[in-house]
Design an enzyme around this catalytic site. Sequence first.
Site, PDB file in Angstrom:
ATOM      1  N   HIS A 267      -7.091 -19.111  -5.346  1.00  0.00           N
ATOM      2  CA  HIS A 267      -7.397 -18.493  -6.651  1.00  0.00           C
ATOM      3  C   HIS A 267      -8.490 -19.345  -7.312  1.00  0.00           C
ATOM      4  O   HIS A 267      -9.551 -19.561  -6.729  1.00  0.00           O
ATOM      5  CB  HIS A 267      -6.089 -18.421  -7.441  1.00  0.00           C
ATOM      6  CG  HIS A 267      -6.117 -17.625  -8.711  1.00  0.00           C
ATOM      7  ND1 HIS A 267      -7.155 -16.824  -9.094  1.00  0.00           N
ATOM      8  CD2 HIS A 267      -5.183 -17.506  -9.708  1.00  0.00           C
ATOM      9  CE1 HIS A 267      -6.868 -16.244 -10.264  1.00  0.00           C
ATOM     10  NE2 HIS A 267      -5.682 -16.655 -10.653  1.00  0.00           N
ATOM     11  N   HIS A 308     -11.754 -11.222  -0.982  1.00  0.00           N
ATOM     12  CA  HIS A 308     -11.081 -10.938  -2.251  1.00  0.00           C
ATOM     13  C   HIS A 308     -10.063  -9.843  -2.024  1.00  0.00           C
ATOM     14  O   HIS A 308     -10.316  -8.915  -1.250  1.00  0.00           O
ATOM     15  CB  HIS A 308     -12.101 -10.494  -3.321  1.00  0.00           C
ATOM     16  CG  HIS A 308     -11.560 -10.610  -4.699  1.00  0.00           C
ATOM     17  ND1 HIS A 308     -10.781  -9.626  -5.259  1.00  0.00           N
ATOM     18  CD2 HIS A 308     -11.641 -11.610  -5.606  1.00  0.00           C
ATOM     19  CE1 HIS A 308     -10.416 -10.017  -6.471  1.00  0.00           C
ATOM     20  NE2 HIS A 308     -10.917 -11.215  -6.702  1.00  0.00           N
ATOM     21  N   ASP A 366     -16.639 -17.417  -6.847  1.00  0.00           N
ATOM     22  CA  ASP A 366     -16.534 -18.870  -6.747  1.00  0.00           C
ATOM     23  C   ASP A 366     -17.339 -19.460  -5.601  1.00  0.00           C
ATOM     24  O   ASP A 366     -17.383 -20.682  -5.448  1.00  0.00           O
ATOM     25  CB  ASP A 366     -15.061 -19.277  -6.677  1.00  0.00           C
ATOM     26  CG  ASP A 366     -14.428 -19.118  -8.046  1.00  0.00           C
ATOM     27  OD1 ASP A 366     -15.145 -19.343  -9.030  1.00  0.00           O
ATOM     28  OD2 ASP A 366     -13.263 -18.727  -8.135  1.00  0.00           O
TER      29      ASP A 366
HETATM   30  N1  CMC Z   1     -12.087 -16.882   5.781  1.00  0.00           N
HETATM   31  C1  CMC Z   1     -11.668 -16.418   6.977  1.00  0.00           C
HETATM   32  N2  CMC Z   1     -10.853 -15.352   7.141  1.00  0.00           N
HETATM   33  C2  CMC Z   1     -10.432 -14.748   6.028  1.00  0.00           C
HETATM   34  C3  CMC Z   1     -10.821 -15.169   4.750  1.00  0.00           C
HETATM   35  C4  CMC Z   1     -11.683 -16.277   4.645  1.00  0.00           C
HETATM   36  N3  CMC Z   1     -12.092 -16.718   3.442  1.00  0.00           N
HETATM   37  N4  CMC Z   1     -10.247 -14.374   3.813  1.00  0.00           N
HETATM   38  C5  CMC Z   1      -9.518 -13.479   4.490  1.00  0.00           C
HETATM   39  N5  CMC Z   1      -9.626 -13.696   5.820  1.00  0.00           N
HETATM   40  C6  CMC Z   1      -9.032 -12.881   6.906  1.00  0.00           C
HETATM   41  C7  CMC Z   1      -7.545 -13.154   7.054  1.00  0.00           C
HETATM   42  O1  CMC Z   1      -7.298 -14.178   7.992  1.00  0.00           O
HETATM   43  C8  CMC Z   1      -7.057 -11.808   7.529  1.00  0.00           C
HETATM   44  O2  CMC Z   1      -7.393 -11.665   8.887  1.00  0.00           O
HETATM   45  P1  CMC Z   1      -6.448 -10.804   9.874  1.00  0.00           P
HETATM   46  O3  CMC Z   1      -6.450  -9.415   9.324  1.00  0.00           O
HETATM   47  O4  CMC Z   1      -7.101 -10.926  11.208  1.00  0.00           O
HETATM   48  O5  CMC Z   1      -5.093 -11.456   9.829  1.00  0.00           O
HETATM   49  C9  CMC Z   1      -7.910 -10.813   6.740  1.00  0.00           C
HETATM   50  O6  CMC Z   1      -9.146 -11.518   6.496  1.00  0.00           O
HETATM   51  C10 CMC Z   1      -7.293 -10.361   5.424  1.00  0.00           C
HETATM   52  O7  CMC Z   1      -7.005 -11.511   4.667  1.00  0.00           O
HETATM   53  P2  CMC Z   1      -5.752 -11.679   3.719  1.00  0.00           P
HETATM   54  O8  CMC Z   1      -5.437 -13.136   3.602  1.00  0.00           O
HETATM   55  O9  CMC Z   1      -4.651 -10.778   4.184  1.00  0.00           O
HETATM   56  O10 CMC Z   1      -6.339 -11.113   2.370  1.00  0.00           O
HETATM   57  P3  CMC Z   1      -5.750 -11.321   0.941  1.00  0.00           P
HETATM   58  O11 CMC Z   1      -6.201 -10.178   0.127  1.00  0.00           O
HETATM   59  O12 CMC Z   1      -4.297 -11.594   1.003  1.00  0.00           O
HETATM   60  O13 CMC Z   1      -6.466 -12.681   0.440  1.00  0.00           O
HETATM   61  C11 CMC Z   1      -8.027 -14.180  -0.536  1.00  0.00           C
HETATM   62  C12 CMC Z   1      -7.535 -12.723  -0.435  1.00  0.00           C
HETATM   63  C13 CMC Z   1      -9.047 -14.275  -1.649  1.00  0.00           C
HETATM   64  C14 CMC Z   1      -6.834 -15.096  -0.871  1.00  0.00           C
HETATM   65  C15 CMC Z   1      -8.651 -14.599   0.820  1.00  0.00           C
HETATM   66  O14 CMC Z   1      -9.751 -13.781   1.120  1.00  0.00           O
HETATM   67  C16 CMC Z   1      -9.050 -16.071   0.846  1.00  0.00           C
HETATM   68  O15 CMC Z   1      -8.226 -16.926   1.166  1.00  0.00           O
HETATM   69  N6  CMC Z   1     -10.348 -16.393   0.482  1.00  0.00           N
HETATM   70  C17 CMC Z   1     -10.760 -17.780   0.384  1.00  0.00           C
HETATM   71  C18 CMC Z   1     -10.311 -18.340  -0.957  1.00  0.00           C
HETATM   72  C19 CMC Z   1     -11.155 -17.838  -2.100  1.00  0.00           C
HETATM   73  O16 CMC Z   1     -12.370 -17.829  -2.044  1.00  0.00           O
HETATM   74  N7  CMC Z   1     -10.474 -17.459  -3.213  1.00  0.00           N
HETATM   75  C20 CMC Z   1     -11.159 -17.065  -4.454  1.00  0.00           C
HETATM   76  C21 CMC Z   1     -10.935 -15.636  -4.820  1.00  0.00           C
HETATM   77  S1  CMC Z   1     -12.080 -15.099  -6.121  1.00  0.00           S
HETATM   78  C22 CMC Z   1     -11.665 -16.070  -7.508  1.00  0.00           C
HETATM   79  C23 CMC Z   1     -10.432 -15.595  -8.164  1.00  0.00           C
HETATM   80  O17 CMC Z   1     -10.434 -14.505  -8.743  1.00  0.00           O
HETATM   81  O18 CMC Z   1      -9.442 -16.333  -8.137  1.00  0.00           O
END
Ligand code: CMC
Length: 431
Positions: A267, A308, A366
């Site tokens: 986050h 995201h 971010d």
């Molecule tokens: N790098 C590599 N793989 C990723 C990433 C990433 N940053 N984000 C998602 N994935 C992959 C994940 O492994 C999954 O793959 P698979 O379908 O093969 O298992 C797929 O993409 C879907 O990911 P998810 O974790 O199920 O998606 P989510 O919606 O639960 O998570 C997230 C969203 C933002 C937590 C995630 O994309 C992430 O960890 N990003 C990096 C952290 C980040 O930049 N966070 C800031 C968000 S914006 C600021 C805010 O509003 O807080």
Amino acid sequence: MTNKFVNLTNSTDGLSAELPLYLGTEGPEVLDISTLYRDMGVFTYDPGFMATASCKSSITYIDGNKGILRYRGYPIEQLAENSNYLEVSYLLLYGELPTSIQFDIFKGNICYHTMVKETLKSFFGGFHHDAHPMGIMVGVVGSLSAFYHDSLDIHDPRHREISAHRLIAKMPTIAAASYKHSIGEPFIYPRNDLDYCENFLRMMFATPCEDYQLDPVAVKAVNLLFILHADHEQNASTSTVRLAGSSQANPFACIASGIASLWGPFHGGANEAVLDMLNEIGDVSQIDKYIAKAKDKDDPFRLMGFGHRVYKNFDPRATIIREMCHEVLKTVSAEDNPLFELALELEQVALNDEYFVERKLYPNVDFYSGIIYRALKIPNNMLTVMFAIARTVGWVAHWLEMMADPKQRIGRPRQIYTGAGERDYRSMDKR
Ligand code: CMC
């Protein structure tokens, strides 16, 4: 709000329910399942809230497929171009853009509350010199409830409003004090002739011996980033604030819980994590190695600042901020430019990689915010604090909206129990 229903029948026991379908001003239809357990004896299961609306809200609208973000109906691009953080704060809190008289009164109210009690300052001394400023923020903001018994009646709208103003006003003061504590410098008092962002920058960088010369580019950049971070509907920290508030906890405790939730790297902690990641990558020659790590399911490494939950084509905040990055980096020493160049190269590689394209993983707000803050000499461990200052108005607006809702009830999710079945206690000598 609806004249449409969905009928559900459980074919095993024949129990059925008629569930209303709601339509907001915009966005998909929403199925009201609140009577499901009563009528059919079943819960719904949605870990991570992939398809669950937890409340009705009229503050912020997001369309993740189209990359739309609007505060109270106003596109983020227009607010970023024309407004300032305090005006946006007024909009989020009160629902309309202020007239000049309303704005002056609001600004006066916020300025009136910028100081913290002198005794609060001694709290900082209890923290170790290298304490993470977010840890200090959680503790000190939570402690504010111990100072303001005069306005803690959450059932009184005027008390709620005063608490809202106090929180928005004091966050920069507390944040700057956390930083000053970490570098062993005296705290700088707020100056009410300055605007919100100017005041914060001065409290960060002035010393009692030397005042801080405000740099218009820095002020513009902080103002923009604060606007972009001000609200984002039911994200993890805002949902935390609402859940804490649903038990009728006081607003300072609720916002402290929001700060704690924001801190995580998935986050608000992502901006700090992006810089750590870029520093670790170090050089464009290493990009392929880190892209491979991000794709490897056995490696916990993720490309921070990418992906995201809601935005699946682009994050409109990232588009705006990317421009600002160029503007800021033109005016600062060349020292931070390599980081931005590395970020741009990493972005290009990821945007053309099948793994990221398939999963619709784009740079989020971010990915760039940390680079701008670094260029402004804000240290890495203050980056999430900057997000927390900006998001306070969003948290507070949601808390106010929830508290004014006569239908508000305590939040209480259910579970699928997967533990042991009933069993008898055995004394220790028989285990
Ligand atoms: N790098 C590599 N793989 C990723 C990433 C990433 N940053 N984000 C998602 N994935 C992959 C994940 O492994 C999954 O793959 P698979 O379908 O093969 O298992 C797929 O993409 C879907 O990911 P998810 O974790 O199920 O998606 P989510 O919606 O639960 O998570 C997230 C969203 C933002 C937590 C995630 O994309 C992430 O960890 N990003 C990096 C952290 C980040 O930049 N966070 C800031 C968000 S914006 C600021 C805010 O509003 O807080």
